[in-house]
Design an enzyme around this catalytic site. Structure first.
Site, PDB file in Angstrom:
ATOM      1  N   SER A  39       4.079  53.096  -6.283  1.00  0.00           N
ATOM      2  CA  SER A  39       4.283  52.051  -5.265  1.00  0.00           C
ATOM      3  C   SER A  39       3.547  50.782  -5.666  1.00  0.00           C
ATOM      4  O   SER A  39       2.353  50.807  -5.920  1.00  0.00           O
ATOM      5  CB  SER A  39       3.711  52.490  -3.917  1.00  0.00           C
ATOM      6  OG  SER A  39       4.386  53.602  -3.436  1.00  0.00           O
ATOM      7  N   HIS A  71      10.026  51.603  -4.968  1.00  0.00           N
ATOM      8  CA  HIS A  71      10.371  52.544  -6.026  1.00  0.00           C
ATOM      9  C   HIS A  71      11.820  52.273  -6.416  1.00  0.00           C
ATOM     10  O   HIS A  71      12.733  52.600  -5.662  1.00  0.00           O
ATOM     11  CB  HIS A  71      10.249  53.984  -5.524  1.00  0.00           C
ATOM     12  CG  HIS A  71       8.841  54.434  -5.319  1.00  0.00           C
ATOM     13  ND1 HIS A  71       8.219  55.333  -6.135  1.00  0.00           N
ATOM     14  CD2 HIS A  71       7.929  54.083  -4.396  1.00  0.00           C
ATOM     15  CE1 HIS A  71       6.981  55.527  -5.717  1.00  0.00           C
ATOM     16  NE2 HIS A  71       6.780  54.780  -4.656  1.00  0.00           N
ATOM     17  N   HIS A  97       8.537  62.111  -4.364  1.00  0.00           N
ATOM     18  CA  HIS A  97       7.303  62.618  -3.749  1.00  0.00           C
ATOM     19  C   HIS A  97       7.548  63.946  -3.021  1.00  0.00           C
ATOM     20  O   HIS A  97       8.658  64.196  -2.557  1.00  0.00           O
ATOM     21  CB  HIS A  97       6.774  61.621  -2.715  1.00  0.00           C
ATOM     22  CG  HIS A  97       6.473  60.266  -3.264  1.00  0.00           C
ATOM     23  ND1 HIS A  97       7.453  59.330  -3.471  1.00  0.00           N
ATOM     24  CD2 HIS A  97       5.309  59.702  -3.656  1.00  0.00           C
ATOM     25  CE1 HIS A  97       6.904  58.228  -3.971  1.00  0.00           C
ATOM     26  NE2 HIS A  97       5.608  58.428  -4.104  1.00  0.00           N
ATOM     27  N   TYR A  99       6.670  64.610  -0.076  1.00  0.00           N
ATOM     28  CA  TYR A  99       7.034  64.380   1.332  1.00  0.00           C
ATOM     29  C   TYR A  99       8.526  64.137   1.521  1.00  0.00           C
ATOM     30  O   TYR A  99       9.013  64.120   2.648  1.00  0.00           O
ATOM     31  CB  TYR A  99       6.222  63.228   1.946  1.00  0.00           C
ATOM     32  CG  TYR A  99       6.413  61.879   1.289  1.00  0.00           C
ATOM     33  CD1 TYR A  99       7.595  61.174   1.398  1.00  0.00           C
ATOM     34  CD2 TYR A  99       5.380  61.314   0.558  1.00  0.00           C
ATOM     35  CE1 TYR A  99       7.761  59.940   0.795  1.00  0.00           C
ATOM     36  CE2 TYR A  99       5.523  60.075  -0.052  1.00  0.00           C
ATOM     37  CZ  TYR A  99       6.723  59.392   0.067  1.00  0.00           C
ATOM     38  OH  TYR A  99       6.878  58.185  -0.546  1.00  0.00           O
ATOM     39  N   GLU A 100       9.273  63.959   0.421  1.00  0.00           N
ATOM     40  CA  GLU A 100      10.723  63.779   0.549  1.00  0.00           C
ATOM     41  C   GLU A 100      11.403  65.102   0.908  1.00  0.00           C
ATOM     42  O   GLU A 100      12.575  65.130   1.285  1.00  0.00           O
ATOM     43  CB  GLU A 100      11.291  63.164  -0.740  1.00  0.00           C
ATOM     44  CG  GLU A 100      10.778  61.731  -0.933  1.00  0.00           C
ATOM     45  CD  GLU A 100      11.198  61.080  -2.230  1.00  0.00           C
ATOM     46  OE1 GLU A 100      12.366  61.239  -2.623  1.00  0.00           O
ATOM     47  OE2 GLU A 100      10.362  60.408  -2.852  1.00  0.00           O
ATOM     48  N   ALA A 127      -0.463  54.002  -5.880  1.00  0.00           N
ATOM     49  CA  ALA A 127      -1.179  53.238  -4.857  1.00  0.00           C
ATOM     50  C   ALA A 127      -1.982  54.249  -4.050  1.00  0.00           C
ATOM     51  O   ALA A 127      -1.527  55.367  -3.829  1.00  0.00           O
ATOM     52  CB  ALA A 127      -0.179  52.538  -3.954  1.00  0.00           C
ATOM     53  N   MET A 214      -0.340  60.139  -2.126  1.00  0.00           N
ATOM     54  CA  MET A 214       0.707  61.155  -1.915  1.00  0.00           C
ATOM     55  C   MET A 214       1.473  61.480  -3.188  1.00  0.00           C
ATOM     56  O   MET A 214       2.643  61.856  -3.129  1.00  0.00           O
ATOM     57  CB  MET A 214       1.668  60.668  -0.823  1.00  0.00           C
ATOM     58  CG  MET A 214       0.977  60.353   0.499  1.00  0.00           C
ATOM     59  SD  MET A 214       2.131  59.708   1.708  1.00  0.00           S
ATOM     60  CE  MET A 214       1.017  59.048   2.952  1.00  0.00           C
ATOM     61  N   SER A 215       0.823  61.340  -4.336  1.00  0.00           N
ATOM     62  CA  SER A 215       1.571  61.565  -5.587  1.00  0.00           C
ATOM     63  C   SER A 215       0.651  62.077  -6.689  1.00  0.00           C
ATOM     64  O   SER A 215      -0.441  62.570  -6.425  1.00  0.00           O
ATOM     65  CB  SER A 215       2.234  60.254  -6.029  1.00  0.00           C
ATOM     66  OG  SER A 215       1.249  59.332  -6.444  1.00  0.00           O
ATOM     67  N   ASN A 238      -5.471  49.807   0.158  1.00  0.00           N
ATOM     68  CA  ASN A 238      -5.996  49.732   1.529  1.00  0.00           C
ATOM     69  C   ASN A 238      -7.242  50.603   1.640  1.00  0.00           C
ATOM     70  O   ASN A 238      -7.424  51.536   0.846  1.00  0.00           O
ATOM     71  CB  ASN A 238      -4.940  50.217   2.534  1.00  0.00           C
ATOM     72  CG  ASN A 238      -4.460  51.626   2.235  1.00  0.00           C
ATOM     73  OD1 ASN A 238      -3.617  51.820   1.355  1.00  0.00           O
ATOM     74  ND2 ASN A 238      -5.018  52.603   2.913  1.00  0.00           N
ATOM     75  N   HIS A 250       2.953  50.733   5.309  1.00  0.00           N
ATOM     76  CA  HIS A 250       3.495  50.802   3.946  1.00  0.00           C
ATOM     77  C   HIS A 250       3.659  49.397   3.353  1.00  0.00           C
ATOM     78  O   HIS A 250       3.451  49.192   2.161  1.00  0.00           O
ATOM     79  CB  HIS A 250       4.834  51.562   3.942  1.00  0.00           C
ATOM     80  CG  HIS A 250       5.406  51.781   2.576  1.00  0.00           C
ATOM     81  ND1 HIS A 250       4.719  52.467   1.582  1.00  0.00           N
ATOM     82  CD2 HIS A 250       6.569  51.389   2.014  1.00  0.00           C
ATOM     83  CE1 HIS A 250       5.461  52.488   0.479  1.00  0.00           C
ATOM     84  NE2 HIS A 250       6.589  51.840   0.720  1.00  0.00           N
TER      85      HIS A 250
HETATM   86  N1  HPA Z   1      -3.241  57.385   2.233  1.00  0.00           N
HETATM   87  C1  HPA Z   1      -2.327  58.090   1.527  1.00  0.00           C
HETATM   88  N2  HPA Z   1      -1.543  57.542   0.631  1.00  0.00           N
HETATM   89  C2  HPA Z   1      -1.664  56.233   0.393  1.00  0.00           C
HETATM   90  C3  HPA Z   1      -2.589  55.443   1.083  1.00  0.00           C
HETATM   91  C4  HPA Z   1      -3.434  56.062   2.048  1.00  0.00           C
HETATM   92  O1  HPA Z   1      -4.283  55.427   2.692  1.00  0.00           O
HETATM   93  N3  HPA Z   1      -2.467  54.177   0.604  1.00  0.00           N
HETATM   94  C5  HPA Z   1      -1.491  54.216  -0.339  1.00  0.00           C
HETATM   95  N4  HPA Z   1      -0.997  55.449  -0.469  1.00  0.00           N
END
Ligand code: HPA
Length: 276
Positions: A39, A71, A97, A99-100, A127, A214-215, A238, A250
């Site tokens: 990302s 993506h 991912h 989560y998909e 990210a 998440m990856s 973040n 996001h």
């Molecule tokens: N948590 C999980 N996945 C992420 C985050 C987060 O704060 N930021 C970017 N991907």
């Protein structure tokens, strides 16, 4: 139509077929290094110049269409020169991912395809949220180790692979020589798609984690199990949930990635010839 039947029945065979499709279509018989751009990292690829070959990944065996903004779902072949070398890089712009909800096979198909295409080094970018309060948004952090809170492995059967040096120390040292300001941290794999709660972030910090995303983790394991050396780089987009009291979005993740893309592209472009 994407051929995913083979992916689920014989994932390694699907990776071999996809690698052969890349070789046939690009007329490039082998690649040296793979990069998975997560990302916000996608435009970092501009630093590599024009692609010698590009395809929508979903046209290749086993690849699913992209689901997430940021993506693109493309795969490209780039030549990166430096250090007296000419490196062929296979670059995946985006990833699948957990989560998909399609299982772990599509998540690791890119890296398996890359290793079957000849790649000896796999660079995984992502990210992440910063659990470590000393990290700043826009900072790149080298993954030193991980904690898998999903506990999902891409391996099945009696394959007891050692993960002591999963994120290659040799590669991390090369990166730190290139940019002395780079820090290292422990990445937690969170399934998502929900972000974590503040209480979960506190648990992760207590466990010794610095970064959450998440990856990356299943891909790192799959690449390592096939004998590739793995480098993981997280871009802090973040502060993790509960750190600032702000809600997570996001769009904020994508914007922070875009803002850092030129810097990340320059870092990768300069260092890649030194990794092989
Ligand atoms: N948590 C999980 N996945 C992420 C985050 C987060 O704060 N930021 C970017 N991907």
């Amino acid at each position: 139509m994407t051929n995913t039947k083979l992916l689920y029945s014989d994932p390694l065979a699907a990776a071999i077929v996809a690698a052969n499709e890349i070789a046939d279509r690009s007329k490039i018989p082998a690649h040296d290094i793979a990069l998975v751009m997560g990302s916000g990292w996608v435009s970092a690829v501009d630093a590599f110049g024009a692609a010698e070959f590009e395809s929508n990944a979903e046209e290749l065996t086993g690849f699913l269409p992209p689901m997430v903004e940021g993506h693109s779902g493309k795969v490209g072949s780039y030549v990166i020169e430096g250090n007296g070398k000419k490196i062929r890089a296979l670059v995946f712009l985006g990833r699948t991912h957990l989560y998909e909800g399609k299982g772990v096979e599509p998540v690791v198909h890119s890296v398996r395809t890359a290793v079957m295409a000849g790649c000896k080094v796999v660079v995984l970018t992502n990210a992440c949220g910063a659990i470590n309060k000393t990290y700043k948004v826009g900072q790149a952090v080298l993954i030193r180790d991980h904690i898998s809170l999903t506990a999902v492995s891409p391996l099945s059967g009696a394959t007891f692979v050692d993960l002591t040096d999963l994120y290659s120390k040799r590669l991390r040292e090369i990166l730190k020589k290139e940019d002395a300001s780079l820090q290292e941290g422990v990445y937690v794999h969170w399934r998502g798609p929900t972000y974590e709660t503040p209480a979960e972030i506190l648990m992760m910090r207590t466990m010794g984690a610095d970064l959450v995303g998440m990856s990356t983790v299943p891909e790192a394991i799959a690449a390592h199990a096939l004998g590739a050396q793995v480098l993981g780089i997280s871009l802090v987009t973040n502060a993790a949930a509960g750190v600032t009291g702000q809600k997570l979005h996001h769009e904020e993740v994508i914007a922070a990635g875009r803002a850092a893309a030129d810097r990340m592209g320059a870092l990768l472009n300069g260092v890649i010839p030194k990794l092989l």
